[in-house]
Design a protein around this motif. Structure first.
Motif, PDB file in Angstrom:
ATOM      1  N   HIS A   1      12.775  12.578 -10.246  1.00  0.00           N
ATOM      2  CA  HIS A   1      14.225  12.727 -10.102  1.00  0.00           C
ATOM      3  C   HIS A   1      14.674  14.116 -10.561  1.00  0.00           C
ATOM      4  O   HIS A   1      15.543  14.735  -9.922  1.00  0.00           O
ATOM      5  N   LEU A   2      14.078  14.628 -11.642  1.00  0.00           N
ATOM      6  CA  LEU A   2      14.435  15.958 -12.136  1.00  0.00           C
ATOM      7  C   LEU A   2      14.112  17.036 -11.098  1.00  0.00           C
ATOM      8  O   LEU A   2      14.904  17.952 -10.879  1.00  0.00           O
ATOM      9  N   ILE A   3      12.936  16.902 -10.465  1.00  0.00           N
ATOM     10  CA  ILE A   3      12.543  17.891  -9.446  1.00  0.00           C
ATOM     11  C   ILE A   3      13.475  17.803  -8.250  1.00  0.00           C
ATOM     12  O   ILE A   3      13.933  18.826  -7.716  1.00  0.00           O
ATOM     13  N   ALA A   4      13.785  16.568  -7.825  1.00  0.00           N
ATOM     14  CA  ALA A   4      14.684  16.383  -6.684  1.00  0.00           C
ATOM     15  C   ALA A   4      16.084  16.898  -6.988  1.00  0.00           C
ATOM     16  O   ALA A   4      16.773  17.430  -6.106  1.00  0.00           O
TER      17      ALA A   4
ATOM     18  N   VAL B   1       1.200  14.498  -3.292  1.00  0.00           N
ATOM     19  CA  VAL B   1       2.338  15.099  -4.006  1.00  0.00           C
ATOM     20  C   VAL B   1       3.560  15.163  -3.095  1.00  0.00           C
ATOM     21  O   VAL B   1       4.678  14.837  -3.504  1.00  0.00           O
ATOM     22  N   VAL B   2       3.350  15.583  -1.834  1.00  0.00           N
ATOM     23  CA  VAL B   2       4.454  15.675  -0.882  1.00  0.00           C
ATOM     24  C   VAL B   2       5.129  14.308  -0.701  1.00  0.00           C
ATOM     25  O   VAL B   2       6.364  14.212  -0.649  1.00  0.00           O
ATOM     26  N   GLN B   3       4.329  13.252  -0.634  1.00  0.00           N
ATOM     27  CA  GLN B   3       4.895  11.914  -0.482  1.00  0.00           C
ATOM     28  C   GLN B   3       5.801  11.556  -1.649  1.00  0.00           C
ATOM     29  O   GLN B   3       6.880  10.972  -1.461  1.00  0.00           O
ATOM     30  N   LYS B   4       5.374  11.892  -2.858  1.00  0.00           N
ATOM     31  CA  LYS B   4       6.202  11.600  -4.025  1.00  0.00           C
ATOM     32  C   LYS B   4       7.486  12.438  -3.999  1.00  0.00           C
ATOM     33  O   LYS B   4       8.573  11.937  -4.302  1.00  0.00           O
ATOM     34  N   LEU B   5       7.378  13.720  -3.629  1.00  0.00           N
ATOM     35  CA  LEU B   5       8.560  14.578  -3.567  1.00  0.00           C
ATOM     36  C   LEU B   5       9.528  14.099  -2.497  1.00  0.00           C
ATOM     37  O   LEU B   5      10.754  14.139  -2.679  1.00  0.00           O
ATOM     38  N   GLY B   6       8.989  13.633  -1.378  1.00  0.00           N
ATOM     39  CA  GLY B   6       9.832  13.206  -0.263  1.00  0.00           C
ATOM     40  C   GLY B   6      10.652  11.967  -0.560  1.00  0.00           C
ATOM     41  O   GLY B   6      11.607  11.663   0.176  1.00  0.00           O
TER      42      GLY B   6
ATOM     43  N   GLY C   1      12.646  11.702  -2.971  1.00  0.00           N
ATOM     44  CA  GLY C   1      13.957  12.114  -3.465  1.00  0.00           C
ATOM     45  C   GLY C   1      14.466  13.398  -2.858  1.00  0.00           C
ATOM     46  O   GLY C   1      15.635  13.753  -3.023  1.00  0.00           O
ATOM     47  N   CYS C   2      13.585  14.131  -2.168  1.00  0.00           N
ATOM     48  CA  CYS C   2      13.956  15.427  -1.591  1.00  0.00           C
ATOM     49  C   CYS C   2      14.000  15.334  -0.066  1.00  0.00           C
ATOM     50  O   CYS C   2      13.327  14.506   0.544  1.00  0.00           O
ATOM     51  N   ARG C   3      14.760  16.227   0.506  1.00  0.00           N
ATOM     52  CA  ARG C   3      14.729  16.399   1.956  1.00  0.00           C
ATOM     53  C   ARG C   3      13.607  17.378   2.276  1.00  0.00           C
ATOM     54  O   ARG C   3      13.539  18.465   1.685  1.00  0.00           O
ATOM     55  N   LEU C   4      12.720  17.020   3.193  1.00  0.00           N
ATOM     56  CA  LEU C   4      11.551  17.841   3.502  1.00  0.00           C
ATOM     57  C   LEU C   4      11.689  18.471   4.885  1.00  0.00           C
ATOM     58  O   LEU C   4      12.100  17.817   5.845  1.00  0.00           O
ATOM     59  N   LEU C   5      11.316  19.746   4.961  1.00  0.00           N
ATOM     60  CA  LEU C   5      11.233  20.456   6.232  1.00  0.00           C
ATOM     61  C   LEU C   5       9.807  20.979   6.350  1.00  0.00           C
ATOM     62  O   LEU C   5       9.430  21.929   5.661  1.00  0.00           O
TER      63      LEU C   5
END
Length: 607
Positions: free
Chosen positions: A177-180, A201-206, A208-212
């Motif tokens: 959540h902090l990274i997002a 890692v990308v899956q975890k970031l995605g 909460g984040c919008r990925l391009l």
């Protein structure tokens, strides 16, 4: 810039995005404009858009593009952060690594030091022809030692960055959540080359984040280190992104047919007999005629670029192997047939150069007594243990063992008041060492470095001569460089280079994360894999040739396709060749032996 239909669709899209396209299709450029749009419309105070890429050269090019892109307002540029995947993961590890059992203070285990750390394990296995069982035993032993170094000594190698980062994110929703919250949008460059750990890692970031994600499915050249042909499908299935294909756009070499030729190489079917911007030149298959052909081709390309008035022009000579990089560099420095020397930069494998630089740095420090020579011996052993990277030769490992045994005999003889045997390898090594230690230094790091290197090069010790040659291509002592400044300050503070070795070691660690390096200019020699993510004004691709005895081919080394065999012309070889061809903006010239032309080329061009 005038946006194409595909680029316009990207600017209008919301949610996760998957942008595909070939070399020069504008994926990076439009992603920068998209980042600027997001920065102006969607960010809250304290938030930024994060752009990640594998290659530092790509990152520096993106930073430069952001800096000089006039359509991006100055206040928006500050909200775009550009970094490498490794550097981003490292920041997470330094902050939260203790949560997964890493020490509170961790440091980078650089590739040369990783090679040294694994040298004992590797020396227990033959260099070649390992059985499948031996390969597995070696792999498991190396993995166990790297994990031990990370957990017990806080020395973390690059291959552990992604899996350890995933472990941190997997165990803490709060950190995710902090990274997002900090980076609500993350742009993933060269996404097709992510390995399994990076994808995790990308899956975890995605979450909460919008990925391009930016990808060229036809330029996936890292299968050998874990890139998966199905990675784009994984992204589609996981994030259900909006997809935009820019395959018909070409902003790099649009006035040529370079991109078309690259696609035809991939397909193995050629639509034309000749392509605008592509030259195929045969050479006589022996060393001096081959190098003469290469050098005269470089002369012509260089003159063409200068005559066109191109500021900061770049000409890349791309070769299939590490060995060819060295051979070409040596030929440019000592050309045959009384040809003129070609000033250039050779992108050699850095392990040997870095470890050799440590030897020179120690010799710049004052000789403080018996421990100085002992440390010198340690660095010499490190050099031979680590100079081969992850592919050390048994000869190099045995050389390190020989130096250590001769030093132990030296110490024993000295303790007993005896002289060392006359054929000891330490006789000449110690003589050159003493010459280097006794020279008067000036306080100018560049001059003093060259002085020490010159003593090693002209000395009677072949091992130190080798080191002097290895460090020739280092560029760390240019005027204004951080290393030069720190060495100068060391001299000003102490009247000697009291901490030269530590300064040099720190500089190489910093270089792994330095994003300020400008794109290459002038003549650059590198192997084809290193060209990934780069672009040049012109490219010359130069491969090896068959070695024959009594009319029969006995070996066929350093070819674009292994042994130039059509059976080895797999998709990986074609993709690697295509990447090299399409690095050029204006002209790609391919030099191939006339008696055995590259099997990926159209046959009618080699008749």
């Amino acid at each position: 810039m005038n946006l194409t239909k595909g680029q316009t669709a990207i600017m209008q899209a919301d949610g996760h995005l998957l942008v595909t396209g070939g070399p020069g299709s504008g994926k990076t450029t439009i992603s920068i404009l998209k980042a600027s749009q997001i920065a102006s419309q969607n960010l809250l105070p304290g938030q930024k858009v994060l752009f990640l890429s594998f290659a530092r050269a790509t990152v520096s090019r993106v930073i430069e593009a952001i800096e000089y892109e006039q359509k991006i307002p100055k206040e928006q540029k500050s909200f775009i952060v550009v970094d490498t995947y490794h550097s981003f993961f490292w920041r997470i590890l330094k902050t939260y690594g203790y949560l997964i059992g890493l020490p509170r203070r961790i440091k980078v285990l650089t590739p040369p030091n990783e090679a040294i750390a694994l040298s004992v394990i590797r020396s227990a296995f033959p260099s070649r022809k390992l059985t499948d069982i031996q390969k597995l035993e070696k792999k498991n032993a190396e993995a166990a030692e790297l994990l031990r170094l990370a957990k017990e000594e806080g020395k973390v190698c690059f291959d552990l960055y992604a899996p350890n980062t995933y472990q941190i994110l997997q165990g803490s929703k709060r950190i995710c959540h902090l990274i997002a919250s900090r980076y609500p949008t993350i742009i993933l460059d060269e996404f097709q080359d992510t390995n399994a750990a990076q994808w995790s890692v990308v899956q975890k970031l995605g979450g909460g984040c919008r990925l391009l994600a930016l990808a060229d499915p036809e330029q996936r050249i890292y299968d050998w280190i874990g890139a998966d042909p199905a990675r784009l499908d994984h992204f589609r299935e996981t994030f259900i992104p909006i997809e935009v294909d820019l395959k018909d756009d070409n902003h790099r070499s649009g006035d040529t047919e370079i991109a078309m030729f690259g696609r035809d190489v991939l397909a193995g079917k050629f639509r034309k007999n000749a392509y605008n911007g592509i030259g195929i030149a045969p050479f006589t298959p022996s060393r001096d005629p081959a190098m003469t052909k290469l050098i005269t081709t470089v002369y012509s390309s260089r003159k063409r670029l200068i005559d066109q008035g191109i500021s900061g022009w770049s000409l890349a000579i791309l070769v299939p192997t590490k060995k060819m990089t060295r051979l070409v560099s040596e030929a440019f420095l000592q050309p045959p047939a009384k040809l003129t020397v070609i000033p250039h930069f050779a992108a050699i494998e850095m392990e040997a150069a870095i470890l050799g630089a440590e030897v020179i740095a120690l010799l710049m420090q004052p000789n403080s007594g018996t421990h100085h020579f002992e440390e010198f011996i340690d660095l010499m052993c490190n050099y031979f243990q680590g100079k081969g990277g992850d592919e050390p030769t048994q000869g190099a490992l045995q050389e390190a063992d020989k130096i250590r045994k001769n030093y132990d005999a030296w110490v024993d003889a000295h303790a007993k008041g005896k002289t060392l045997r006359k054929n000891s390898i330490l006789i000449n090594m110690h003589n050159v060492y003493e010459q280097a230690c006794s020279v008067a230094l000036t306080g100018d790091p560049d001059k003093d470095w060259v002085t020490i290197r010159g003593i090693l090069e002209k000395g009677t010790c072949p091992r130190l001569r080798e080191i002097s040659l290895e460090v020739r291509n280092l560029r760390l002592l240019q005027r204004g460089s951080q290393l030069r400044q720190e060495l100068s300050q060391d001299w000003l503070s102490h009247g000697v280079y009291l901490n030269a070795l530590e300064v040099v070691r720190r500089a190489f660690v910093q270089a792994h994360f330095d994003l300020r390096a400008k794109p290459e200019s002038g003549v650059v020699v590198m192997n084809m894999h290193k060209a990934k993510g780069k672009q040049f004004d012109e490219v010359i691709i130069f491969e090896g040739w068959p070695v024959q005895h009594k009319g029969q081919t006995v070996s066929n080394p350093d070819r674009i396709v292994r042994a130039n065999s059509i059976e080895q012309a797999n998709s990986q070889a074609r993709q690697n060749f295509c990447v090299s061809i399409t690095r050029s903006k204006r002209q790609t010239t391919i030099l191939t032996p006339k008696n055995d032309p590259c099997v990926l080329l159209p046959s009618n061009d080699n008749a």
